[in-house]
Enzyme design. Structure first.
Site, PDB file in Angstrom:
ATOM      1  N   SER A 283       0.855  -1.184   0.000  1.00  0.00           N
ATOM      2  CA  SER A 283       0.000   0.000   0.000  1.00  0.00           C
ATOM      3  C   SER A 283       0.890   1.233   0.000  1.00  0.00           C
ATOM      4  O   SER A 283       1.967   1.236   0.595  1.00  0.00           O
ATOM      5  CB  SER A 283      -0.904  -0.010   1.244  1.00  0.00           C
ATOM      6  OG  SER A 283      -1.495   1.254   1.449  1.00  0.00           O
ATOM      7  N   ARG A 322     -22.230  -6.226 -46.400  1.00  0.00           N
ATOM      8  CA  ARG A 322     -21.118  -5.650 -45.648  1.00  0.00           C
ATOM      9  C   ARG A 322     -21.704  -4.518 -44.815  1.00  0.00           C
ATOM     10  O   ARG A 322     -22.377  -3.643 -45.364  1.00  0.00           O
ATOM     11  CB  ARG A 322     -20.036  -5.078 -46.592  1.00  0.00           C
ATOM     12  CG  ARG A 322     -19.366  -6.097 -47.520  1.00  0.00           C
ATOM     13  CD  ARG A 322     -18.119  -6.713 -46.931  1.00  0.00           C
ATOM     14  NE  ARG A 322     -17.198  -5.710 -46.419  1.00  0.00           N
ATOM     15  CZ  ARG A 322     -16.467  -4.905 -47.191  1.00  0.00           C
ATOM     16  NH1 ARG A 322     -16.527  -4.986 -48.507  1.00  0.00           N
ATOM     17  NH2 ARG A 322     -15.659  -4.030 -46.637  1.00  0.00           N
TER      18      ARG A 322
END
Length: 386
Positions: A283, A322
């Site tokens: 930490s 497409r």
């Protein structure tokens, strides 16, 4: 005020390279990066030329010329990325540059293909290449969990349902459950990797630039074989089953590994302390902490991949032959999902290899009467599965 602006490169241009500062849970970054994608597109173009030459549609010299210049390092990647905005995909500027590099054989470059053929194939190549190491890591997870399950088949602990202690179980049974999910993830990823297909159909999926009917019908399978990918009966420009299947396997894998991480996060709480990571994280303000960082990174990935997969599933509804937008929406989510699953598999393998089990704490925490029942037998049965 600083003397230099860190957001700018030495040349004075605003830097755009992403080093993953905010994504420590990612893996396979190099294997899925822009250089890798560029090389995969070039691999597809080179394979296309070999197929056309083999079918008598182009001279061998053209295939050799394209193969000689199909190297990612020979191209201006930042320039390609900038030019891709004009046509909406990176294949268009790449083909221009590849034709220039091919010299007298330029007319044969990319003939018969469309941009989506090359980019879809490159996406499948990237997924195939990235999933190999992922599967290796998942195998490490499976092996490590088998060891834990066997070693703790009789180690009693509290089974918890709806956050409360329910009846006694064993840690071995819990580890066997994690392993079963990892096996399921491996099987799904392996199956989808084996089925990843090449894409070849031409502008509208009709293969109209591949000669007569017999020649055209042979081209997709030959193209797939050149690249080590699967072949499908039809071009899949708007039939996105391969992408959806890959999305599902990635989402499942992230969740399966996420279950392991979720349990480790609960069991490693200070108040419970029944397991701990072998190499925890520190930490910035509390030096006494031993944070379960590997489990945290896996949990972070498990929360992101399902949302990314949802985008890929949404692209199934693609119009015409497409689509505008549906196909384009897949690229980044697919790459990010691959990276997150790769990172989760890596972190899970490290987590399992170093996991510390605290049987004494498990016994001390056990506050309900009873026996673990057939837990040990269930572990033995589960470990028979390979």
């Amino acid at each position: 005020m600083t003397s230099a602006d860190p957001a700018r490169t030495p040349a004075g241009r605003v830097g755009s390279e992403d080093f993953g500062l905010l994504a420590p849970m990612r893996g396979a970054v190099e294997a899925t990066g822009d250089v890798a994608f560029l090389q995969a597109m070039l691999d597809a173009e080179a394979a296309l030329m070999r197929v056309r030459a083999a079918l008598g549609l182009a001279p061998e010299e053209a295939a050799e010329a394209v193969a000689a210049v199909a190297r990612a390092g020979a191209y201006d990647l930042p320039g390609l990325a900038e030019r891709a905005r004009s046509g909406g995909n990176p294949v268009i500027p790449l083909v221009e540059d590849l034709r220039a590099a091919a010299g007298p054989h330029s007319d044969h470059v990319h003939k018969g293909a469309t941009s989506q053929d090359i980019l879809d194939t490159a996406l499948m190549l990237i997924a195939h290449r990235a999933l190999g190491p992922v599967l290796d890591d998942v195998e490490r997870v499976i092996a490590g969990l088998a060891t834990l399950a066997a070693a703790h088949r009789n180690t009693p602990m509290a089974a918890r349902t709806l956050t409360q202690q329910a009846v006694p179980t064993t840690f071995g049974l819990k580890a066997a459950g994690w392993r079963a999910l990892a096996i399921d993830a491996r099987d799904r990823l392996s199956a989808v990797r084996h089925a990843l297909p090449a894409q070849l159909g031409g502008p509208a999926g009709t293969l109209e630039q591949f000669g007569d009917r017999d020649t055209a019908s042979a081209a997709p399978a030959r193209f797939a074989a050149e690249l080590g990918l699967a072949a499908l009966p039809l071009p899949w420009h708007v039939l996105r089953t391969p992408v959806a299947d890959l999305a599902g396997a990635l989402a499942f894998a992230s969740g399966a590994l996420g279950k392991l991480a979720a349990d480790v996060l609960v069991l490693s709480r200070t108040e419970i302390g029944e397991v701990s990571e072998g190499v925890g994280g520190g930490s910035s303000s509390m030096p006494h902490k031993h944070n379960p960082v590997r489990a945290t990174m896996i949990a972070a990935a498990a929360r992101q991949v399902p949302a990314l997969s949802a985008v890929l599933y949404a692209s199934l509804a693609a119009e015409d032959e497409r689509p505008p937008g549906a196909w384009h929406a897949e690229w980044q989510p697919l790459r990010e999902a691959l990276r997150l699953v790769a990172g989760a598999a890596r972190d899970a393998a490290e987590l399992v290899a170093g996991l510390r089990v605290h049987p004494a704490r498990m016994r001390a925490n056990l506050a309900v009467a009873g026996t673990p029942g057939a837990a040990a037998v269930l572990v033995d049965r589960a470990l028979e599965e390979k």
